[in-house]
Write a protein that holds these residues in place. Structure first.
Motif, mmCIF file in Angstrom:
data_model
loop_
_atom_site.group_PDB
_atom_site.id
_atom_site.type_symbol
_atom_site.label_atom_id
_atom_site.label_comp_id
_atom_site.label_asym_id
_atom_site.label_seq_id
_atom_site.Cartn_x
_atom_site.Cartn_y
_atom_site.Cartn_z
ATOM 1 N N ASP A 114 30.073 33.458 29.716
ATOM 2 C CA ASP A 114 30.356 32.046 29.479
ATOM 3 C C ASP A 114 29.405 31.462 28.439
ATOM 4 O OD1 ASP A 114 31.755 29.635 30.016
ATOM 5 O OD2 ASP A 114 30.126 28.975 31.307
ATOM 6 N N ARG A 115 28.109 31.839 28.526
ATOM 7 C CA ARG A 115 27.112 31.332 27.572
ATOM 8 C C ARG A 115 27.354 31.843 26.160
ATOM 9 N NH1 ARG A 115 23.472 32.697 31.602
ATOM 10 N NH2 ARG A 115 22.969 34.634 30.521
ATOM 11 N N THR A 116 27.690 33.125 26.068
ATOM 12 C CA THR A 116 27.765 33.770 24.756
ATOM 13 C C THR A 116 29.158 33.710 24.136
ATOM 14 O OG1 THR A 116 28.255 35.913 25.773
ATOM 15 C CG2 THR A 116 25.925 35.380 25.387
ATOM 16 N N MET A 144 35.717 42.849 44.338
ATOM 17 C CA MET A 144 36.891 42.999 43.492
ATOM 18 C C MET A 144 37.684 41.702 43.390
ATOM 19 S SD MET A 144 38.073 46.877 44.399
ATOM 20 C CE MET A 144 36.982 48.276 44.031
ATOM 21 N N ALA A 145 37.701 40.896 44.450
ATOM 22 C CA ALA A 145 38.389 39.613 44.391
ATOM 23 C C ALA A 145 37.719 38.699 43.363
ATOM 24 C CB ALA A 145 38.406 38.951 45.765
ATOM 25 N N TRP A 146 36.398 38.661 43.377
ATOM 26 C CA TRP A 146 35.688 37.845 42.392
ATOM 27 C C TRP A 146 35.850 38.423 40.980
ATOM 28 C CZ3 TRP A 146 33.999 33.102 42.324
ATOM 29 C CH2 TRP A 146 33.769 32.445 43.540
ATOM 30 N N LEU A 152 40.650 36.421 35.291
ATOM 31 C CA LEU A 152 41.634 35.376 35.030
ATOM 32 C C LEU A 152 41.025 34.199 34.281
ATOM 33 C CD1 LEU A 152 43.562 35.400 38.438
ATOM 34 C CD2 LEU A 152 44.369 36.256 36.222
ATOM 35 N N ALA A 153 39.707 34.009 34.475
ATOM 36 C CA ALA A 153 39.012 32.940 33.758
ATOM 37 C C ALA A 153 38.655 33.334 32.334
ATOM 38 C CB ALA A 153 37.747 32.542 34.516
#
Length: 371
Positions: A114-116, A144-146, A152-153
């Motif tokens: 997210d930062r990079t 695995m859920a995370w 997806l994000a």
């Protein structure tokens, strides 16, 4: 020449890479060049392996990964160990894939992405029975859920799923069968979590050479890359790449009853000639080999006598004609009578990995055939 030096035969590394690539069949080959290429020089080994069939590089630490990138190595690379405080920013910018075996590590990688603004390429590691790195089966659903949520994000891509074998040397081992079943369960858990890793990898050197059911999409070649036969009692045609040698500094004729080195733990039983060689435990001569080890001088094996010191060993050459400046070979391929790394491992009660990675940094590496 220097008092002591190590020759690394890159032609042997090339030969071993070709052999491993053939054994791997349709699977790609990762050249594991951690610990400075098992003491052989990571960058030189990496370039050679990539030129002869390997397509991936494997390292342990962030420093190893960034050093190879700084050396101009652009091949796909996987790192599998890092401190809990690792930020991953530099690794993502360098295009290094990251192994993840816990939820906190996965979160840290996602935060770095997210930062990079760089999508992190992640290989999930399953602990299938070694109780070292990786997530145990009870942790797989949450991890695995995370992983799927972060995919997806748009923060990460689960590129790989992998594990490590405790005993690939014995095909009928019950523990091996349990690990294979556990790894298949991890693969099914990934499917359930709607993950689609494109690279599944499990095989080390021994598995690559004798366990086709473990090869999947990628094999990780470590010890075999450097020419050490990984399966006791079997030979696959590998060529050892390293030769360690040193000049004899001093010789002296001594009578029976002469004490040698500290203690003395050794006393000569006859009149003999002793030769001083500038290799010691600071250079990788294991102290545990005292009383068992040999080196080769003029192609003749001569025993190391007395305790191994930090900087030197004493060789009993008997009546062999040896002079200062003659060459003593600690280890090599074994083709000219010299001991091999595997023999040193037996004398020291360890494994060849320990011997090769223990060859000290103050011994300069020379690339090419021994001359």
């Amino acid at each position: 020449m220097n008092m002591a030096e190590a020759f690394v035969d890159l032609d042997a590394v090339a030969h071993n890479t070709v052999l491993l690539a053939r054994a791997a069949g349709t699977a790609a080959v990762m050249a594991v060049v951690k610990a400075d290429g098992f003491g052989h020089g990571a960058a030189a080994v990496a370039r050679t392996a990539l030129d002869h069939g390997a397509t991936w590089l494997g390292v342990t630490s962030p420093a190893e990964a960034t050093a190879l990138r700084a050396a101009g190595l652009t091949a796909p690379m996987l790192i599998w160990m890092y401190p809990p405080t690792e930020t991953f920013d530099d690794l993502l910018h360098a295009g290094v894939d990251v192994s993840v075996g816990s939820l906190p590590a996965l979160e840290a990688v996602a935060e770095a992405a997210d930062r990079t603004n760089v999508v992190a390429q992640v290989h999930l590691k399953a602990d299938t029975g070694m109780s070292r790195g990786g997530a145990v089966a009870e942790e797989w659903p949450q991890l695995m859920a995370w992983a799927r949520k972060f995919e997806l994000a748009g923060l990460i891509r689960i590129r790989g799923l992998w594990s490590h074998l405790a005993n690939a040397e014995t095909p009928g081992d019950a523990g091996l069968r349990r690990q294979l079943r556990a790894f298949e369960a991890a693969r099914q858990a990934a499917v359930t979590a709607r993950l689609d890793p494109t690279i599944t990898h499990l095989a080390n050197s021994a598995a690559t050479l004798q366990l086709p059911q473990t090869r999947f999409d990628l094999v990780r070649a470590g010890l075999a890359l450097y020419g050490i036969e990984p399966v006791p009692g079997r030979t696959f045609g590998l060529r050892p790449a390293m030769t360690v040698r040193a000049q004899v500094l001093l010789t002296k004729r001594v009578p029976a009853g002469t004490g040698v080195s500290y203690g003395p733990d050794h006393v000569t039983s006859r009149e003999t000639t002793l030769a001083l060689v500038p290799l010691g435990f600071a250079d990788g001569v294991p102290r545990q080999s005292t009383g068992r080890a040999h080196v080769a001088i003029h192609g003749v094996r001569c025993p190391v006598v007395g305790r191994v010191s930090m900087d030197q060993i004493v060789i009993d050459v008997g009546d062999l004609r040896v002079r200062p400046g003659d060459i003593a070979v600690m280890l090599g391929p074994g083709t000219d009578g010299e001991p091999t790394a595997a023999e040193w491992a037996q004398w020291a009660g360890t494994n060849p990995n320990d011997i090769l990675t223990g060859i000290g940094a103050r011994i300069p590496r020379r690339y090419g055939p021994v001359r």
